[in-house]
Enzyme design. Structure first.
Site: not given
Ligand code: FES
Length: 169
Positions: A132
């Site tokens: 993410h």
């Molecule tokens: S940014 Fe979501 S698991 Fe690493």
């Protein structure tokens, strides 16, 4: 007649006590092996601590080891990385670098993103989690979310100049 009732009462009390004692012993005898089976096995205990030889890790490189089923990143930081790490307190979860390392040249962190548990990639001086988009600096501190916390520093201690035990303080 009354004497017979008392004896009967005493007998009943004795039987109740005897049943309680035998029943209690049975419960203990049943529970001990059950509880003992829940203790970690010797190979699990062995993995609770992992000794790592640091002599093959050169400045600016990272070594990944497995500890309790998790990756642990061990980085020998360059003087430039140390300087950059000490120059700030990170971002989202501020923490001085000195609280995260025992020796400035060695960074030891659990390689699990604090957002949802992906393994971040080493990129540049820090890490990027491609799940993410979280980013961590050269001290493992989160500088871009959504991760809310810095990479965890596991318990560890140096047992020699080039040897560290992860999992023990
Ligand atoms: S940014 Fe979501 S698991 Fe690493």
């Amino acid at each position: 007649m009354e004497k017979a009732n008392l004896s009967e009462g005493n007998r009943r009390d004795f039987l109740i006590k005897l049943t309680s004692v035998v029943g209690g012993a049975g419960v203990v005898a049943t529970c001990v092996p059950f509880v003992a089976s829940m203790n970690p096995s010797s190979d699990v205990l062995a993995k609770a601590e992992t000794e790592v030889d640091l002599s093959g890790i050169t400045p600016g490189t990272m070594h990944t080891i497995a500890w309790q089923g998790k990756p642990v990143f061990i980085v020998q930081r360059t003087p430039e990385q140390i300087k950059a790490a000490e120059a700030s307190n990170g971002g989202i979860d501020p923490e001085p670098d000195s609280k995260r390392v025992q020796k400035p040249e060695w960074l030891v962190v659990v390689g699990v993103c604090t957002h949802m548990g992906c393994v971040p990639n080493k990129e540049g001086p820090g890490w990027v989690c491609h799940c993410h988009g979280s980013e961590y600096d050269e001290s493992g501190r989160v500088i871009r979310g959504p991760a809310p916390k810095n990479l965890e520093v596991p318990p560890y201690h140096f047992v020699a100049e080039n040897k560290v035990v992860i999992g023990a303080t």
